[in-house]
Scaffold this motif. Structure first.
Motif, PDB file in Angstrom:
ATOM      1  N   GLN A   1      30.165   3.919  57.227  1.00 19.22           N
ATOM      2  CA  GLN A   1      30.023   3.996  57.839  1.00 19.22           C
ATOM      3  C   GLN A   1      27.973   3.716  57.881  1.00 19.22           C
ATOM      4  O   GLN A   1      28.352   2.951  56.176  1.00 19.22           O
ATOM      5  CB  GLN A   1      29.381   6.039  57.969  1.00 19.22           C
ATOM      6  N   ARG A   2      27.185   4.118  58.257  1.00 20.38           N
ATOM      7  CA  ARG A   2      25.969   3.241  58.287  1.00 20.38           C
ATOM      8  C   ARG A   2      25.536   4.623  57.162  1.00 20.38           C
ATOM      9  O   ARG A   2      25.476   5.455  57.290  1.00 20.38           O
ATOM     10  CB  ARG A   2      24.577   3.833  59.060  1.00 20.38           C
ATOM     11  N   LYS A   3      24.807   3.771  56.557  1.00 21.10           N
ATOM     12  CA  LYS A   3      24.423   4.719  55.062  1.00 21.10           C
ATOM     13  C   LYS A   3      23.677   5.782  55.468  1.00 21.10           C
ATOM     14  O   LYS A   3      21.850   5.189  56.071  1.00 21.10           O
ATOM     15  CB  LYS A   3      23.457   3.747  54.527  1.00 21.10           C
ATOM     16  N   GLY A   4      23.538   6.965  54.876  1.00 24.96           N
ATOM     17  CA  GLY A   4      22.393   8.051  55.002  1.00 24.96           C
ATOM     18  C   GLY A   4      23.028   8.693  56.648  1.00 24.96           C
ATOM     19  O   GLY A   4      22.184   9.659  57.310  1.00 24.96           O
ATOM     20  N   ALA A   5      24.142   8.221  57.337  1.00 21.42           N
ATOM     21  CA  ALA A   5      25.079   8.650  58.702  1.00 21.42           C
ATOM     22  C   ALA A   5      24.989  10.687  58.683  1.00 21.42           C
ATOM     23  O   ALA A   5      25.421  10.739  59.745  1.00 21.42           O
ATOM     24  CB  ALA A   5      25.499   8.629  58.801  1.00 21.42           C
ATOM     25  N   GLY A   6      25.364  10.738  57.296  1.00 17.50           N
ATOM     26  CA  GLY A   6      25.748  12.162  57.010  1.00 17.50           C
ATOM     27  C   GLY A   6      27.424  12.508  57.655  1.00 17.50           C
ATOM     28  O   GLY A   6      27.885  14.044  58.189  1.00 17.50           O
TER      29      GLY A   6
ATOM     30  N   ASP B   1      30.537  13.609  57.118  1.00 14.42           N
ATOM     31  CA  ASP B   1      31.894  14.506  57.457  1.00 14.42           C
ATOM     32  C   ASP B   1      32.851  13.869  56.997  1.00 14.42           C
ATOM     33  O   ASP B   1      33.969  14.521  58.326  1.00 14.42           O
ATOM     34  CB  ASP B   1      31.269  15.935  56.505  1.00 14.42           C
TER      35      ASP B   1
ATOM     36  N   GLN C   1      30.027   4.718  64.928  1.00 16.25           N
ATOM     37  CA  GLN C   1      30.032   5.503  64.556  1.00 16.25           C
ATOM     38  C   GLN C   1      30.284   5.429  62.853  1.00 16.25           C
ATOM     39  O   GLN C   1      29.864   5.600  61.809  1.00 16.25           O
ATOM     40  CB  GLN C   1      29.625   7.103  64.556  1.00 16.25           C
TER      41      GLN C   1
ATOM     42  N   ASP D   1      23.976  -3.095  51.357  1.00  8.75           N
ATOM     43  CA  ASP D   1      23.222  -2.130  51.649  1.00  8.75           C
ATOM     44  C   ASP D   1      23.100  -1.356  52.661  1.00  8.75           C
ATOM     45  O   ASP D   1      22.577  -0.347  52.355  1.00  8.75           O
ATOM     46  CB  ASP D   1      22.216  -2.570  50.572  1.00  8.75           C
ATOM     47  N   GLU D   2      23.445  -1.484  53.507  1.00 13.54           N
ATOM     48  CA  GLU D   2      23.009  -0.721  54.613  1.00 13.54           C
ATOM     49  C   GLU D   2      24.466   0.024  55.389  1.00 13.54           C
ATOM     50  O   GLU D   2      24.724   0.956  55.938  1.00 13.54           O
ATOM     51  CB  GLU D   2      22.732  -1.446  56.063  1.00 13.54           C
TER      52      GLU D   2
ATOM     53  N   GLU E   1      28.215   2.133  53.659  1.00 10.97           N
ATOM     54  CA  GLU E   1      29.400   3.303  52.855  1.00 10.97           C
ATOM     55  C   GLU E   1      30.195   2.965  53.131  1.00 10.97           C
ATOM     56  O   GLU E   1      30.061   3.579  55.022  1.00 10.97           O
ATOM     57  CB  GLU E   1      28.517   3.579  51.952  1.00 10.97           C
TER      58      GLU E   1
END
Length: 245
Positions: free
Chosen positions: A109-114, A116, A167, A189-190, A192
């Motif tokens: 996913q994109r880092k920080g996309a949250g 679950d 996403q 870095d973008e 994860e």
């Protein structure tokens, strides 16, 4: 003086004296497992060629996109697809070996996309980039509520993810890390990986059912892999490719 012509005919007709059978191997570019730019065409290619050579075969290796590889196997243009995950559908045109490697399949996913992921229903709101023709997991592959977006390879999936066109992207963990350390390094870095894997898939060779010796080829291959594991050459191959356990 022996009859030279009779001896030559015997040589041609005897499997034990004639040349070893040639098997036409195919894979899609999938580093670090298969890629012609890597030593011995990648770790999976290296293991398969070693095992088939031990089993008494000659091999010729080519790389084409995944869908072309599968179609070529069905048409008899290739004998062995060397990097196949199991699916019931593939048993209609190919015979599987035992797994010789294992793949851990994870979402990116994109880092920080949250996002679950605990069960497939958690993914219903999202567009997920997948490689066309791959068999990731039966439940995932056949869930009609999932919004799968077919692409030709992981690099495209990662770039679509970064651009916000999907996403999630789905791929083997080692493949993800390989690409993010190289041509996708600007995105590293973008993006994860989600903690929970979708599945762990055995990697098999798949021999076309139309080959008259498909069962014998897989049996001899499996025996050769077992012998390589017993004598240490299997682990040495993994170590040579930076994948030792």
């Amino acid at each position: 003086m022996p009859n030279v012509r009779a001896w030559f005919l015997l040589l041609l007709l005897s499997p034990s004296l004639g040349a070893a059978e040639l098997l036409r191997l195919v894979a899609d570019p999938w580093p670090p497992f298969n890629d012609h730019t890597l030593p011995n065409n990648g770790v999976a290619s290296d293991l398969v060629v070693q095992a088939l050579t031990r089993a008494g075969y000659r091999t010729r290796y080519v790389e084409v996109p995944w869908e072309r590889a599968v179609l070529g196997l069905k048409r008899g243009e290739h004998d062995v697809l060397i990097n196949a995950w199991y699916s019931q559908e593939r048993t209609y045109f190919g015979h599987f070996s035992q797994p010789y490697l294992f793949n851990r399949i994870r979402f990116l996913q994109r880092k920080g996309a949250g996002i679950d992921f605990d069960q497939l229903a958690d993914l219903y709101p999202y567009r997920i980039a997948v490689v066309r023709g791959y068999a990731y997991n039966p439940a995932f592959d056949h869930d009609e509520n999932l919004r799968r977006v077919g692409v030709s390879g992981f690099e495209i999936a990662a770039r679509m993810l970064h651009a916000g066109r999907v996403q999630l992207a789905l791929e083997d963990e080692l493949v993800v890390r390989y690409h993010l350390a190289r041509e996708l390094a600007p995105l590293r870095d973008e993006l994860e990986l989600l903690p929970k894997p979708l599945s762990e898939n055995g990697l098999h060779i798949l021999v076309r059912l139309s080959h008259p010796h498909h069962r014998e080829i897989t049996r001899r291959f499996d025996e050769a892999i077992q012998a390589m594991q017993a004598d240490g050459s299997y682990e040495e191959t993994l170590r040579r490719h930076g994948m030792a356990p």
